[in-house]
Scaffold this active site. Structure first.
Site, PDB file in Angstrom:
ATOM      1  N   ARG A 127      31.100   8.330  29.217  1.00  0.00           N
ATOM      2  CA  ARG A 127      31.187   8.792  27.900  1.00  0.00           C
ATOM      3  C   ARG A 127      32.162  10.063  27.273  1.00  0.00           C
ATOM      4  NH1 ARG A 127      25.135  10.524  28.155  1.00  0.00           N
ATOM      5  NH2 ARG A 127      25.538  11.301  25.944  1.00  0.00           N
ATOM      6  N   ARG A 183      19.371  17.848  29.262  1.00  0.00           N
ATOM      7  CA  ARG A 183      18.870  17.574  27.898  1.00  0.00           C
ATOM      8  C   ARG A 183      17.683  16.873  27.969  1.00  0.00           C
ATOM      9  NH1 ARG A 183      22.335  14.920  23.565  1.00  0.00           N
ATOM     10  NH2 ARG A 183      23.423  13.477  25.324  1.00  0.00           N
ATOM     11  N   ARG A 226      33.409   7.228  15.276  1.00  0.00           N
ATOM     12  CA  ARG A 226      33.769   7.622  16.759  1.00  0.00           C
ATOM     13  C   ARG A 226      35.030   6.847  17.095  1.00  0.00           C
ATOM     14  NH1 ARG A 226      28.335   8.806  19.048  1.00  0.00           N
ATOM     15  NH2 ARG A 226      28.549   9.589  21.040  1.00  0.00           N
ATOM     16  N   LYS A 272      25.743  18.506  18.536  1.00  0.00           N
ATOM     17  CA  LYS A 272      25.702  17.946  17.063  1.00  0.00           C
ATOM     18  C   LYS A 272      24.327  17.589  16.779  1.00  0.00           C
ATOM     19  CE  LYS A 272      27.999  14.174  18.527  1.00  0.00           C
ATOM     20  NZ  LYS A 272      28.228  14.583  19.886  1.00  0.00           N
ATOM     21  N   ARG A 314      16.970  10.710  28.257  1.00  0.00           N
ATOM     22  CA  ARG A 314      17.816   9.579  27.964  1.00  0.00           C
ATOM     23  C   ARG A 314      18.406   8.859  29.368  1.00  0.00           C
ATOM     24  NH1 ARG A 314      21.762  11.428  23.209  1.00  0.00           N
ATOM     25  NH2 ARG A 314      23.150   9.895  24.501  1.00  0.00           N
TER      26      ARG A 314
HETATM   27  P1  ADP Z   1      25.753  12.054  22.323  1.00  0.00           P
HETATM   28  O1  ADP Z   1      24.690  12.820  21.411  1.00  0.00           O
HETATM   29  O2  ADP Z   1      25.584  12.382  23.812  1.00  0.00           O
HETATM   30  O3  ADP Z   1      27.133  12.217  21.774  1.00  0.00           O
HETATM   31  P2  ADP Z   1      24.576   9.447  20.977  1.00  0.00           P
HETATM   32  O4  ADP Z   1      23.299   9.479  20.941  1.00  0.00           O
HETATM   33  O5  ADP Z   1      25.508   9.902  19.739  1.00  0.00           O
HETATM   34  O6  ADP Z   1      25.252  10.271  22.124  1.00  0.00           O
HETATM   35  O7  ADP Z   1      25.165   8.042  21.359  1.00  0.00           O
HETATM   36  C1  ADP Z   1      24.643   7.596  22.417  1.00  0.00           C
HETATM   37  C2  ADP Z   1      25.465   6.121  22.741  1.00  0.00           C
HETATM   38  O8  ADP Z   1      25.385   5.210  21.404  1.00  0.00           O
HETATM   39  C3  ADP Z   1      27.116   6.301  22.878  1.00  0.00           C
HETATM   40  O9  ADP Z   1      27.481   6.494  24.239  1.00  0.00           O
HETATM   41  C4  ADP Z   1      27.638   4.865  22.604  1.00  0.00           C
HETATM   42  O10 ADP Z   1      27.354   3.984  23.490  1.00  0.00           O
HETATM   43  C5  ADP Z   1      26.571   4.683  21.175  1.00  0.00           C
HETATM   44  N1  ADP Z   1      27.191   5.062  19.885  1.00  0.00           N
HETATM   45  C6  ADP Z   1      26.571   6.030  19.090  1.00  0.00           C
HETATM   46  N2  ADP Z   1      27.308   6.146  18.142  1.00  0.00           N
HETATM   47  C7  ADP Z   1      28.233   5.259  18.382  1.00  0.00           C
HETATM   48  C8  ADP Z   1      29.365   4.614  17.328  1.00  0.00           C
HETATM   49  N3  ADP Z   1      29.591   5.496  16.279  1.00  0.00           N
HETATM   50  N4  ADP Z   1      30.208   4.055  17.613  1.00  0.00           N
HETATM   51  C9  ADP Z   1      30.201   3.261  19.012  1.00  0.00           C
HETATM   52  N5  ADP Z   1      29.102   3.348  19.914  1.00  0.00           N
HETATM   53  C10 ADP Z   1      28.345   4.754  19.227  1.00  0.00           C
HETATM   54  P1  ADP Z   2      24.887  16.080  20.980  1.00  0.00           P
HETATM   55  O1  ADP Z   2      24.037  15.644  19.779  1.00  0.00           O
HETATM   56  O2  ADP Z   2      26.375  16.654  20.455  1.00  0.00           O
HETATM   57  O3  ADP Z   2      24.964  15.067  22.133  1.00  0.00           O
HETATM   58  P2  ADP Z   2      22.589  18.068  21.587  1.00  0.00           P
HETATM   59  O4  ADP Z   2      22.502  18.804  20.350  1.00  0.00           O
HETATM   60  O5  ADP Z   2      21.749  16.911  22.080  1.00  0.00           O
HETATM   61  O6  ADP Z   2      24.243  17.456  21.515  1.00  0.00           O
HETATM   62  O7  ADP Z   2      22.831  18.851  22.764  1.00  0.00           O
HETATM   63  C1  ADP Z   2      23.066  18.788  24.089  1.00  0.00           C
HETATM   64  C2  ADP Z   2      22.284  19.608  24.880  1.00  0.00           C
HETATM   65  O8  ADP Z   2      23.131  20.940  25.019  1.00  0.00           O
HETATM   66  C3  ADP Z   2      21.003  19.777  24.648  1.00  0.00           C
HETATM   67  O9  ADP Z   2      19.896  19.993  25.667  1.00  0.00           O
HETATM   68  C4  ADP Z   2      20.738  21.124  23.817  1.00  0.00           C
HETATM   69  O10 ADP Z   2      19.462  21.830  23.974  1.00  0.00           O
HETATM   70  C5  ADP Z   2      22.034  21.997  24.353  1.00  0.00           C
HETATM   71  N1  ADP Z   2      22.776  22.763  23.576  1.00  0.00           N
HETATM   72  C6  ADP Z   2      22.917  22.428  22.080  1.00  0.00           C
HETATM   73  N2  ADP Z   2      23.814  23.567  21.872  1.00  0.00           N
HETATM   74  C7  ADP Z   2      23.819  24.250  22.656  1.00  0.00           C
HETATM   75  C8  ADP Z   2      24.769  25.737  22.810  1.00  0.00           C
HETATM   76  N3  ADP Z   2      25.468  26.282  21.595  1.00  0.00           N
HETATM   77  N4  ADP Z   2      24.721  26.426  23.922  1.00  0.00           N
HETATM   78  C9  ADP Z   2      23.835  26.011  24.976  1.00  0.00           C
HETATM   79  N5  ADP Z   2      23.275  24.619  24.914  1.00  0.00           N
HETATM   80  C10 ADP Z   2      23.326  24.001  23.914  1.00  0.00           C
END
Ligand code: ADP
Ligand code: ADP
Ligand code: ZN
Length: 220
Positions: free
Chosen positions: A172, A127, A88, A13, A161
């Site tokens: 998660r 990541r 979420r 994302k 992170r």
């Molecule tokens: P990822 O990129 O791995 O999807 P995020 O950076 O979006 O994770 O979120 C990290 C953490 O922040 C989540 O595991 C949760 O604890 C919290 N968080 C983020 N967005 C939300 C939301 N919309 N509702 C509840 N908790 C959230």
């Molecule tokens: P999210 O915001 O949904 O948690 P991220 O954009 O941070 O996801 O991506 C999670 C990890 O996977 C990062 O290290 C990123 O560089 C890698 N990644 C993202 N998209 C792809 C893909 N299409 N194929 C392989 N690796 C990816």
């Protein structure tokens, strides 16, 4: 244009949101980034969120809804935004509809990025990101061009992170399947949902999203 990017942790994302932001001049609203900034600042919200995030659980709906409601009212959101990590829960999705309706706004696209759990664990464990500009990298699939140096801003400040550890990732993913996946039928029922294959290479995913949005998006 207002967009929601939906998908499990590690789906890509943030990676895609940054590309859309740059190509279309929209603002990326990452609730994870906002919460991490609140934790770093030691604010009231940050104090409440820290332990919950470290445990891989969801922070309360009240906090998130207030945060997004304030944020979308700011001037830079005028041209549109990309929600990355919000909503979420179904309660957040319903609150989002209300707050948009009250401002005369709507969602133009809700894009679900589908990725298998096994691939998510690989992605999350590799990541890292640039502390200064937020660019996201991966040990195997997207390393920086020069080791340890950000492609976008040149910073050598790379961070991982605290919740990107194998034991927290399972919690998660469970939170995603139990609490977030139910919003998929919610948006499908409204006819707003588009699905893209998030397992594909990053640039292929970008092309699929560009097709949904009907606008060209460069791979960065
Ligand atoms: P990822 O990129 O791995 O999807 P995020 O950076 O979006 O994770 O979120 C990290 C953490 O922040 C989540 O595991 C949760 O604890 C919290 N968080 C983020 N967005 C939300 C939301 N919309 N509702 C509840 N908790 C959230
Ligand atoms: P999210 O915001 O949904 O948690 P991220 O954009 O941070 O996801 O991506 C999670 C990890 O996977 C990062 O290290 C990123 O560089 C890698 N990644 C993202 N998209 C792809 C893909 N299409 N194929 C392989 N690796 C990816
Ligand atoms: Zn950088």
């Amino acid at each position: 244009m207002n967009i929601v990017l939906l998908g499990p942790p590690g789906a890509g994302k943030g990676t895609q949101a940054k590309r859309i932001e740059k190509a279309l001049g929209l603002v990326q609203l990452s609730t994870g980034d906002m919460l991490r900034a609140a934790v770093a600042a030691g604010s009231e919200v940050g104090k409440k969120a820290k332990a919950v995030m470290e445990a891989g659980k969801l922070v309360s709906d009240d906090i998130l809804i207030a945060m997004i409601s304030d944020r979308i009212g700011e001037a830079d959101c005028k041209n549109g935004f990309i929600l990355d990590g919000f909503p979420r829960t179904v309660a957040q999705a319903e609150a989002l509809d209300k707050m948009l309706g009250a401002r005369g706004l709507k969602l133009d696209h809700v894009i679900e990025m589908q990725v298998d759990d096994a691939a998510l664990v690989e992605r999350i464990s590799g990541r890292y990101s640039c502390k200064d500009c937020g660019a996201v990298y991966h040990d195997k699939t997207k390393p920086t061009k020069v080791a340890g140096k950000c492609d976008s801003c040149g910073s050598a400040n790379m961070v991982r992170r605290p919740d990107d550890k194998a034991d927290t990732v399972a919690a998660r993913l469970k939170a995603y399947h139990d609490q977030t996946a139910p919003i998929i039928p919610y948006y499908r029922a409204k006819g707003a949902l588009k699905v893209v294959d998030g397992m594909a290479d990053m640039d292929v995913v970008t092309a699929a999203i560009a097709k949904v949005l009907g606008k060209p998006i460069a791979a960065i």
